[in-house]
Scaffold this motif. Structure first.
Motif, short mmCIF file in Angstrom:
data_model
loop_
_atom_site.label_atom_id
_atom_site.label_comp_id
_atom_site.label_asym_id
_atom_site.label_seq_id
_atom_site.Cartn_x
_atom_site.Cartn_y
_atom_site.Cartn_z
N ILE A 182 35.20 10.13 -5.17
CA ILE A 182 36.61 10.53 -5.35
C ILE A 182 36.85 11.06 -6.77
O ILE A 182 37.75 11.88 -6.96
CB ILE A 182 37.57 9.37 -5.03
N MET A 203 35.96 14.66 -6.45
CA MET A 203 37.02 15.38 -5.74
C MET A 203 38.23 15.60 -6.65
O MET A 203 38.84 16.68 -6.63
CB MET A 203 37.44 14.61 -4.48
N ARG A 213 47.17 12.91 -1.02
CA ARG A 213 46.91 14.27 -0.53
C ARG A 213 45.54 14.39 0.11
O ARG A 213 45.37 15.08 1.12
CB ARG A 213 47.03 15.24 -1.71
N ARG A 214 44.56 13.70 -0.46
CA ARG A 214 43.17 13.82 0.03
C ARG A 214 42.72 12.57 0.79
O ARG A 214 41.53 12.31 0.91
CB ARG A 214 42.24 14.07 -1.15
N ARG A 215 43.70 11.83 1.30
CA ARG A 215 43.41 10.56 1.98
C ARG A 215 42.37 10.70 3.09
O ARG A 215 41.41 9.93 3.16
CB ARG A 215 44.71 10.00 2.57
N GLU A 216 42.54 11.70 3.94
CA GLU A 216 41.64 11.84 5.09
C GLU A 216 40.21 12.17 4.65
O GLU A 216 39.25 11.60 5.17
CB GLU A 216 42.18 12.91 6.03
N GLN A 217 40.10 13.11 3.70
CA GLN A 217 38.76 13.48 3.22
C GLN A 217 38.05 12.29 2.55
O GLN A 217 36.85 12.08 2.75
CB GLN A 217 38.85 14.65 2.23
N ILE A 218 38.80 11.52 1.78
CA ILE A 218 38.20 10.35 1.12
C ILE A 218 37.75 9.33 2.15
O ILE A 218 36.64 8.78 2.06
CB ILE A 218 39.21 9.73 0.13
N ASP A 269 39.84 19.16 -7.90
CA ASP A 269 41.25 19.49 -7.65
C ASP A 269 41.97 19.90 -8.93
O ASP A 269 42.93 20.69 -8.89
CB ASP A 269 41.97 18.29 -7.04
N PHE A 304 47.09 12.47 -5.75
CA PHE A 304 45.79 13.00 -5.30
C PHE A 304 45.25 12.17 -4.14
O PHE A 304 44.77 12.70 -3.13
CB PHE A 304 44.80 13.01 -6.46
#
Length: 299
Positions: free
Chosen positions: A112, A115, A23-28, A119, A20
């Protein structure tokens, strides 16, 4: 058969949390850039805050993938320790306490977790709980890493300041051309003895000193360890071409030295700093005159 293989390769909650994070590195990273821990440090460029947050997320993902979410010494944290140290140090310089910084790190967790829950909205509640628990533990470990980094940096600062205080408390005074003195006050331990030796030897070279006086009037006690330190300093000064004189040996200290069986026979000693200075001056050919009640006479 394929279903059995899939079940055999099913990710653990920690690994799924790591996936997770990747995958969501940029949003975090974008959300963390607005958090106090990053926003108040990277004030010039928001992109720098995003980049720093991205590096931390990648480290967390690596730790989770290795299933070491409770290990603050996990290899994944190595790459961000320096970044975290700079960030934490900047917050300390801004006046933040360790507790405040800890709270700022903890504030990174809720976004996070939200998020992750979003997900996994189509997954069983128990699985969601396991994954969020793994991620919560991982964020707690991150907080430990930050605090450990803070404490280590604080200890290094204390050590540097202690060394600076030792240097300030151990001045080398030029008494005359070719004569320097170190007035020692307080306890003489191994660390301070090393500073005394280094400072004295440097001054002997800088001042081209022929005589170095170690005045121990202000040293409360002399034991075998202190005597060894003095002997080493005298020997080191002699190797540098200077004669070392120990002054300020008071009667109680003299008795202690005799009682301990310490041999200072190879060391030139004088009762006071004035006597040691007079000796050094005479050795340099100076004529010393003392003012007495009935006129001046040679000393």
């Amino acid at each position: 058969m394929p279903e059995q293989e899939a079940a055999g390769h099913q990710e653990t909650p920690a690994q799924e949390a790591g996936e997770f994070l990747r995958r969501r590195r940029e949003q975090i990273a974008q959300r963390w850039a607005d958090a106090a821990l990053f926003r108040t440090v990277f004030t010039v460029s928001r992109e720098e805050a995003v980049e720093a947050g991205r590096a931390v997320v990648e480290a967390l993902a690596a730790v989770a993938a290795a299933e070491r979410v409770e290990d603050y010494q996990a290899d994944g944290f190595t790459v961000v320790r320096e970044q975290l140290a700079r960030t934490a140090a900047s917050r300390v310089r801004a006046g933040s306490t360790n507790s405040q910084i800890s709270a700022e790190v903890d504030a990174l967790r809720p976004p996070i977790i939200e998020m992750l829950v979003a997900d996994l909205s189509d997954r069983p509640a128990e699985h969601v709980r396991d994954c969020t628990t793994a991620l919560t533990v991982l964020m707690g470990t991150l907080r430990l890493v930050v605090l450990e980094t803070l404490l280590r940096a604080g200890q290094e600062l204390i050590d540097r300041q202690r060394l600076q205080l030792l240097e300030v408390a151990t001045p080398v005074i030029k008494l005359w051309e070719g004569i320097v003195a170190v007035p020692l006050i307080g306890t003489l331990d191994s660390a301070r003895s090393q500073v005394v030796m280094e400072t004295l030897l440097d001054s002997i070279v800088e001042q081209h000193a022929r005589f170095a006086i170690l005045d121990i009037t202000g040293v409360p006690t002399v034991d075998s360890l202190v005597a060894q330190h003095l002997m080493r300093t005298v020997a080191a000064a002699r190797l540098m071409g200077a004669e070392c004189i120990v002054s300020g040996i008071r009667p109680p200290i003299a008795q202690t030295i005799v009682h301990l069986g310490i041999d200072l026979g190879s060391v030139k000693t004088r009762a006071s700093l004035a006597d040691a200075l007079a000796y050094a001056l005479r050795q340099q050919g100076a004529h010393i005159v003392s003012h007495e009640a009935n006129g001046a006479g040679p000393r």
